[in-house]
Design a protein around this motif. Structure first.
Motif, PDB file in Angstrom:
ATOM      1  N   ARG A   1      16.133  14.241  10.538  1.00 55.28           N
ATOM      2  CA  ARG A   1      15.535  13.287  11.479  1.00 55.28           C
ATOM      3  C   ARG A   1      14.006  13.283  11.323  1.00 55.28           C
ATOM      4  O   ARG A   1      13.367  12.222  11.379  1.00 55.28           O
ATOM      5  CB  ARG A   1      15.946  13.665  12.906  1.00 55.28           C
ATOM      6  CG  ARG A   1      15.599  12.643  13.946  1.00 55.28           C
ATOM      7  CD  ARG A   1      16.314  12.906  15.262  1.00 55.28           C
ATOM      8  NE  ARG A   1      16.188  14.284  15.699  1.00 55.28           N
ATOM      9  CZ  ARG A   1      17.204  15.153  15.728  1.00 55.28           C
ATOM     10  NH1 ARG A   1      18.410  14.783  15.348  1.00 55.28           N
ATOM     11  NH2 ARG A   1      17.015  16.394  16.136  1.00 55.28           N
TER      12      ARG A   1
ATOM     13  N   THR B   1      11.717  10.115  10.095  1.00 57.14           N
ATOM     14  CA  THR B   1      10.655   9.621  10.973  1.00 57.14           C
ATOM     15  C   THR B   1       9.325   9.575  10.244  1.00 57.14           C
ATOM     16  O   THR B   1       8.566   8.603  10.355  1.00 57.14           O
ATOM     17  CB  THR B   1      10.542  10.511  12.220  1.00 57.14           C
ATOM     18  OG1 THR B   1      11.801  10.547  12.892  1.00 57.14           O
ATOM     19  CG2 THR B   1       9.483   9.990  13.171  1.00 57.14           C
TER      20      THR B   1
ATOM     21  N   SER C   1       9.461   6.646   7.710  1.00 49.04           N
ATOM     22  CA  SER C   1       9.430   5.311   8.320  1.00 49.04           C
ATOM     23  C   SER C   1       8.071   4.989   8.921  1.00 49.04           C
ATOM     24  O   SER C   1       7.622   3.845   8.900  1.00 49.04           O
ATOM     25  CB  SER C   1      10.511   5.199   9.401  1.00 49.04           C
ATOM     26  OG  SER C   1      10.246   6.110  10.470  1.00 49.04           O
ATOM     27  N   ALA C   2       7.397   6.026   9.446  1.00 46.56           N
ATOM     28  CA  ALA C   2       6.081   5.804  10.047  1.00 46.56           C
ATOM     29  C   ALA C   2       4.974   5.801   9.000  1.00 46.56           C
ATOM     30  O   ALA C   2       3.864   5.336   9.258  1.00 46.56           O
ATOM     31  CB  ALA C   2       5.787   6.869  11.094  1.00 46.56           C
TER      32      ALA C   2
ATOM     33  N   LYS D   1       2.506  10.904  17.647  1.00 46.34           N
ATOM     34  CA  LYS D   1       3.580   9.948  17.372  1.00 46.34           C
ATOM     35  C   LYS D   1       4.860  10.680  16.983  1.00 46.34           C
ATOM     36  O   LYS D   1       5.967  10.267  17.346  1.00 46.34           O
ATOM     37  CB  LYS D   1       3.149   8.981  16.281  1.00 46.34           C
ATOM     38  CG  LYS D   1       2.119   7.962  16.747  1.00 46.34           C
ATOM     39  CD  LYS D   1       1.832   6.923  15.680  1.00 46.34           C
ATOM     40  CE  LYS D   1       0.838   5.868  16.193  1.00 46.34           C
ATOM     41  NZ  LYS D   1       0.534   4.842  15.162  1.00 46.34           N
ATOM     42  N   LEU D   2       4.720  11.759  16.237  1.00 46.62           N
ATOM     43  CA  LEU D   2       5.911  12.539  15.878  1.00 46.62           C
ATOM     44  C   LEU D   2       6.547  13.161  17.113  1.00 46.62           C
ATOM     45  O   LEU D   2       7.773  13.159  17.260  1.00 46.62           O
ATOM     46  CB  LEU D   2       5.526  13.631  14.870  1.00 46.62           C
ATOM     47  CG  LEU D   2       5.151  13.167  13.461  1.00 46.62           C
ATOM     48  CD1 LEU D   2       4.720  14.346  12.614  1.00 46.62           C
ATOM     49  CD2 LEU D   2       6.324  12.445  12.817  1.00 46.62           C
TER      50      LEU D   2
ATOM     51  N   ALA E   1       8.288  10.518  19.151  1.00 43.55           N
ATOM     52  CA  ALA E   1       9.490  10.001  18.502  1.00 43.55           C
ATOM     53  C   ALA E   1      10.623  11.028  18.485  1.00 43.55           C
ATOM     54  O   ALA E   1      11.796  10.669  18.667  1.00 43.55           O
ATOM     55  CB  ALA E   1       9.170   9.571  17.071  1.00 43.55           C
ATOM     56  N   LEU E   2      10.295  12.301  18.286  1.00 48.05           N
ATOM     57  CA  LEU E   2      11.332  13.316  18.072  1.00 48.05           C
ATOM     58  C   LEU E   2      11.558  14.229  19.270  1.00 48.05           C
ATOM     59  O   LEU E   2      12.658  14.775  19.433  1.00 48.05           O
ATOM     60  CB  LEU E   2      10.961  14.173  16.855  1.00 48.05           C
ATOM     61  CG  LEU E   2      10.898  13.420  15.528  1.00 48.05           C
ATOM     62  CD1 LEU E   2      10.273  14.280  14.451  1.00 48.05           C
ATOM     63  CD2 LEU E   2      12.288  12.959  15.097  1.00 48.05           C
TER      64      LEU E   2
END
Length: 566
Positions: free
Chosen positions: A528, A532, A535-536, A543-544, A547-548
């Motif tokens: 995952r 991520t 894609s970013a 942001k990580l 997102a996670l």
């Protein structure tokens, strides 16, 4: 002490043990206790650092008790050297428990009587600071709230057993006791007040206000047709036109059998909120009035003795739970601020963009041992570090600070590969008696070569592997030969691994809170993370994390350190 010892013995209690851990972490004394005293002796349901056999027995006779003087005087006892205090110098706690310096504060029961103490003990003379004493006083107050909540619960259980004619009342008290015992945070307590008010008192609507500076602020309420929104604005504590203000400024519970009775007493309330009964109960704790709870019934009702008893119990449970939650939440906030303060500013290095983020756990009461660091070294290389000390409490945070500082010093002093530095860290960690366990990655990133590439050499002590985002949009998991966690054995073989970074590449270091989830293996979390990052096309730490490991699911602290090669 002979083997025929027949004095009092106690048992460890998880909650009181937590208070002892907090006291030790904040004050740094070798011994911390939550103790209770009776005519026979004292017991320690919360204890850290006592010598044996006292730690196992968790009790002593009064001949070994300083706590008895805190209880008898109902006042703090603070001494720099007990050997110089006349009424303490012959106490056997000095030779047997190494009790030299002592700072103890009363723990009080429901009646406000001192029944024990929360204390810190040092085995050498010590001048206690104002801040240390303030922390111990706050923790003793929170511990008193725990004692009082338990007493209320026990009263409820006794009432249920004692009188079948009061069975419903007793069951309601037990329900409230258990509901508020499970409420940990301030939000939990506020939610529980609203839920229990409906269940136990049968109210149609409930609102909760808290005292904020010189105002009463409604922090829980629902919009009701016909009730103007202005009713829920902050109201000054000097504005006696409102029953809520009167309740919290000394007037006691304001209970009305119908709206007409309330309007007669408070004309400002005429026509607001229906015709039914209403009660406004002050939430009063040992620290003062914390706020008020408003209950509204759809119809008029007779507020008899049983009804008033239920309301009184609701207010008592709610106030004690709110008091405890506010005290602990304030201390947790201080803990998180202190932990974040230990994470120093990152260096500015030509050709590198180094960014980091730290996010505390969003659920539960714990703080953790996650950390990151970066140092510009004298040889022109840059040291990058991330780690996670075992544990999720103030002790872990304290160990983190010490281990991190130790690694900083070793990295600066010795111009050696990362694996050698981690071996030195193990030796120093165990050699000085710190014995902190956990995981870490240490990496050295060299200055650019002729082709613009930078060699990265890293070593891992049982830590999740770094992730490298390449300029072509692919990502690699930098898995090397696994090695043992820190803190278990000196001289552990640590392996170094190398890879070359080129302009545009992004290195991501992180702690396990970013990728681990319950009932899921680490491989799924790594996949995952890689997806991520790809894609970013970026390694921005926040942001990580968002997102996670967003706040609503984050059960562990998270640290992320990223390096972008320019």
């Amino acid at each position: 002490m002979s083997d025929a010892y027949a004095g009092p013995e106690g048992q460890a209690d998880p909650t009181y043990q937590r208070f002892a851990r907090l006291a030790q972490a904040y004050v740094g004394a070798p011994v911390s206790l939550v103790s209770f005293v009776d005519e026979v002796g004292q017991v320690f349901p919360g204890a850290l650092g006592l010598p044996e056999p006292w730690m196992s027995r968790r009790g002593t006779e009064l001949s070994h008790s300083f706590c008895q003087y805190v209880v008898s005087s109902d006042a703090p006892l603070v001494v720099t050297d007990a050997r110089e205090v006349e009424f303490l110098r012959d106490n056997l706690a000095i030779p047997d428990l190494s009790a030299i310096a002592y700072a103890g504060f009363p723990v009080r029961d429901l009646d406000g009587q001192a029944v024990g103490s929360l204390c810190a003990i040092d085995d050498e003379p010590r001048v206690w600071t104002t801040e240390e004493l303030a922390v111990l006083a706050d923790l003793a107050q929170a511990c008193s709230s725990e004692v009082q909540l338990r007493s209320l619960g026990e009263r409820a259980r006794r009432a249920q057993r004692a009188a079948t004619q009061s069975d419903r009342h007793a069951r309601l008290l037990l329900l409230m006791s258990e509901a508020f015992a499970d409420a940990v945070s301030v939000d939990d307590v506020l939610d529980t007040i609203q839920r229990v008010a409906v269940t136990a008192a049968g109210s149609r609507r409930t609102a909760v206000a808290v005292v904020h500076e010189q105002h009463l602020r409604w922090v829980r309420h629902e919009e009701v047709d016909g009730v103007p929104a202005v009713l829920w604005r902050d109201v000054a504590l000097s504005d006696a036109r409102w029953p809520s203000v009167v309740a919290v400024t000394g007037g006691g519970p304001q209970i009305f059998e119908d709206a007409a009775a309330m309007a007669a007493a408070f004309p400002s309330t005429a026509g607001l909120g229906g015709d039914g009964a209403l009660a406004i109960l002050p939430l009063t704790a040992a620290t003062g009035v914390l706020g008020a709870v408003l209950l509204r019934w759809e119809l008029a009702r007779d507020m008899d003795a049983d009804a008033r008893s239920v309301l009184s119990a609701l207010a008592a449970y709610a106030a004690l739970a709110l008091d405890r939650a506010q005290l602990l939440e304030a201390r947790r906030e201080v803990a998180h601020v202190l932990q974040a303060a230990m994470l120093t500013d990152l260096p500015t290095v030509d050709g590198l963009t180094i960014t980091a983020a730290y996010a505390p756990a969003s659920m539960g009461e714990d703080v953790g041992g996650d950390w990151y660091d970066a140092i510009a070294l004298p040889d022109g290389s840059t040291a990058l570090m991330i780690g996670d000390v075992t544990g999720h409490d103030m002790g872990a945070a304290a160990l983190m600070g010490q281990l991190r500082s130790m690694l900083r010093g070793l990295t600066w002093t010795f111009q050696e590969p990362p694996g050698a530095i981690l071996r030195r860290l193990d030796d120093a960690n165990l050699g000085v008696g710190l014995r902190a366990t956990g995981s870490a990655v240490l990496a050295h990133l060299d200055p650019p070569g002729a082709d613009g590439g930078r060699e990265l050499r890293w070593s891992s002590a049982g830590h999740p592997p770094p992730v490298l985002l390449r300029t072509d949009g692919t990502a690699d998991v930098l898995e090397g030969e696994p090695s043992m966690l820190l803190g278990f054995r000196a001289g552990v073989a640590r392996h170094d691994h190398t890879v070359t970074l080129f302009p545009g590449d992004v290195l991501v270091l992180y702690t396990d809170g970013l990728v681990e989830r319950r009932r899921e293996n680490l491989r799924a979390g790594l996949a995952r993370l890689v997806a991520t990052v790809v894609s970013a096309a970026s390694g921005e730490p926040w942001k990580l994390i968002e997102a996670l490991a967003p706040a609503e699911i984050r059960r562990d602290d998270v640290a992320v350190l990223t390096v972008t090669v320019g």
